[in-house]
Design an enzyme around this catalytic site. Structure first.
Site, short mmCIF file in Angstrom:
data_model
loop_
_atom_site.label_atom_id
_atom_site.label_comp_id
_atom_site.label_asym_id
_atom_site.label_seq_id
_atom_site.Cartn_x
_atom_site.Cartn_y
_atom_site.Cartn_z
N HIS A 49 -11.10 10.34 -9.99
CA HIS A 49 -11.11 10.63 -8.79
C HIS A 49 -12.36 11.68 -8.49
O HIS A 49 -12.12 12.73 -8.35
CB HIS A 49 -9.54 11.59 -8.40
CG HIS A 49 -8.36 10.84 -7.86
ND1 HIS A 49 -7.73 11.46 -7.98
CD2 HIS A 49 -8.33 9.47 -8.17
CE1 HIS A 49 -6.53 10.79 -8.56
NE2 HIS A 49 -6.20 9.24 -7.71
N PRO A 50 -13.04 11.24 -8.65
CA PRO A 50 -14.86 12.50 -8.70
C PRO A 50 -14.55 12.62 -7.29
O PRO A 50 -14.63 12.13 -6.11
CB PRO A 50 -15.81 11.50 -9.14
CG PRO A 50 -14.71 10.36 -8.92
CD PRO A 50 -14.15 10.39 -8.97
#
Length: 538
Positions: free
Chosen positions: A475-476
């Protein structure tokens, strides 16, 4: 030869697909959509369980690796990112979570008017075609099909729900409803048995529009300028140098890695850092690539006294039967995500909202060295996985270019577990999971704790386990942070890059803080909302 368009969208991921489809919807605007990867109309992308194949497929996956993380065992962590139409929505686990209303109120309070919960909820409803239809919390006629396949959940999920109630957590059938708190089934971006990627939802219906040009295998290299105005882009399509200009705007939607990298390659970023790489500085913008956020996950594995999906999917004949069932009915484990259940809990009673996300997967597989995780080969015995992931970590990392070569992967440093706050919350979350797995229901199910094992009991032992075995939830976000301060933020609340004209960013890189949950739904929402802002519909 230079092609001319009204709008150029760089990146056909979760946000970019939604944005390009909406910008081209009226037929009045000529839109170019650039995607570094290829077409998504591939068998293993379209069937839900196929992400086990695409997880390490370089033809559809950038397969990034972080730099060694000093606060996480000095290990590199694997960062898959979609390199195909649909971006990461074409290779992810399809979990559909919006986050908490308070997340968006936090965005608004950070100096971003128009991004509060009341502002984004209508956008979420517009983009959804939820299986339960229109309601106060869901849309019923949008392009993104969302399902809650309760009848196909593995029986072990019911044990997990019962154990959660025994541990003091309510059962919640909808994490995107009135409250996120509780344990329950995840909802998925799956429709009629197929993956509902952003490409399938938005681009498939739009691809025949004469005013929408989709260029695949087109790698963006550099933005073009006329003073402070961004006028176009240089890229390589199938290796051939090309350029295009935009009469109205260029919108970067390459995600938390691609968008800041293109800004940096174009001379927009920390001036000294760019000069050291030999890149001419166009705009000194210190926040580009900073504020990198991600969710960190820690697993527990248990041998089970009852059958798990391992019993069904480990033997070749079991996989064959599951495949036949899917081909005949579009149902069964092949038509599901492996992350079938989970929850959101408060690890301390004084908290006003959940701070920890739980995952329950009714199968197990051994994680090997980086780049070697066999999702399609479950363990040959009954077992399952539980996991914890902190909702709102305070650790911040960064992204930097390694060189001026636009084709070289950037330096990624997530700095997981680098704050005492994050360490403490992970300890609390893991202790809660130990409490849940020690309930009467789970004691009947569990034969043995395989990892970390019952001998890992002290806080120091648990932290060592976290640092040496945890990894990314993929989930950058945050590397082009939205906010009012040009000295630290990259874009304004209208998504325009501070100090430049005709350039916006619309993807997960803009998140001021990471949402409490999976980030695909918020990314699509950003693309939808960007179209409102650009077309003046807000």
């Amino acid at each position: 030869m230079t092609d001319r368009f009204d709008y150029i969208v760089v990146g056909a991921g979760s946000a970019g697909c939604a944005l390009a489809a909406r910008l081209s919807e009226s037929g009045r605007h000529r839109v170019l959509l650039l995607e570094a990867g290829g077409d998504d109309r591939q068998f293993w992308i379209q069937i839900p369980i196929g992400y086990g194949k695409s997880f390490y497929d370089p033809s559809v996956n950038w397969m990034y690796m972080s730099d060694p993380v000093p606060t996480a065992g000095n290990r590199q962590t694997y960062w898959p990112r979609g390199k195909v139409l649909g971006g990461s929505s074409s290779i992810n686990a399809m979990v559909y979570v919006r986050g908490q209303a308070e997340d968006y109120e936090d965005w608004k309070a950070a100096g971003n008017p128009g991004w509060g919960w009341d502002d984004v909820l209508p956008v979420y409803k517009r983009m959804e075609a939820h299986q339960d239809g229109e309601s106060a919390w869901h849309g019923g006629s949008g392009p993104v099909k969302v399902t809650a396949p309760l009848e196909d959940l593995h029986p072990l999920c019911a044990d997990f729900f019962k154990a959660g109630a025994e541990a003091g957590v309510p059962v919640n059938p909808d994490f995107n409803g009135a409250s996120q708190e509780g344990v329950g089934p995840y909802h998925f971006t799956i429709g009629n048995g197929f993956r509902m990627s952003a490409a399938r939802a938005y681009i498939w219906p739009a691809r025949r529009r004469p005013n929408l040009k989709i260029e695949t295998n087109a790698v963006a290299e550099r933005l073009l300028f006329d003073g402070r105005r961004v006028t176009g882009i240089e890229y390589r399509a199938h290796g051939v140098p090309r350029s295009a200009t935009a009469g109205a705007e260029i919108i970067l939607a390459g995600g938390a890695i691609g968008s800041p990298a293109l800004l940096l390659q174009s001379g927009i970023g920390p001036a000294e850092e760019l000069r050291n790489l030999g890149i001419a500085v166009h705009t000194d913008r210190p926040g580009v690539g900073r504020n990198l956020m991600d969710h960190y996950i820690v697993d527990q594995m248990f041998r089970s006294r009852r059958p798990s999906l391992n019993n069904e999917l480990a033997p070749w004949w079991g996989r064959a039967l599951a495949g036949m069932r899917y081909l005949l009915t579009l149902r069964g484990p092949v038509g599901m995500s492996l992350n079938q259940a989970g929850g959101f809990i408060r690890t301390r009673p004084d908290l006003s909202r959940p701070n920890m996300q739980l995952y329950f997967s009714p199968l197990s597989y051994q994680k090997g060295a980086p780049g070697k995780r066999a999702l399609m080969h479950p363990d040959p015995y009954a077992a399952f996985l539980t996991s914890i992931s902190q909702c709102r970590p305070t650790s911040r990392g960064y992204l930097k270019l390694r060189s001026a070569d636009p084709h070289e992967a950037p330096e990624i440093q997530p700095n997981y577990l680098s704050t005492e706050f994050d360490q403490q919350e992970n300890l609390e979350g893991f202790k809660f999971m130990r409490k849940l797995t020690d309930t009467p229901t789970m004691r009947e199910v569990i034969e043995a704790e395989v990892s970390p094992g019952p001998d890992v009991r002290s806080d120091d032992e648990m932290m060592d386990y976290f640092r040496n075995t945890g990894g990314s939830v993929f989930h950058p976000s945050g590397t082009c942070r939205m906010g009012p301060d040009p000295a630290n933020d990259v874009i304004r609340e209208d998504l325009r890059v501070h100090g430049l004209e005709n350039l916006r960013v619309a993807d997960a890189s803009i998140f001021p803080t990471i949402p409490s949950g999976n980030t695909n739904a918020p990314s699509i929402m950003v693309g939808e909302k960007a179209s409102d802002i650009i077309l003046g519909n807000r």
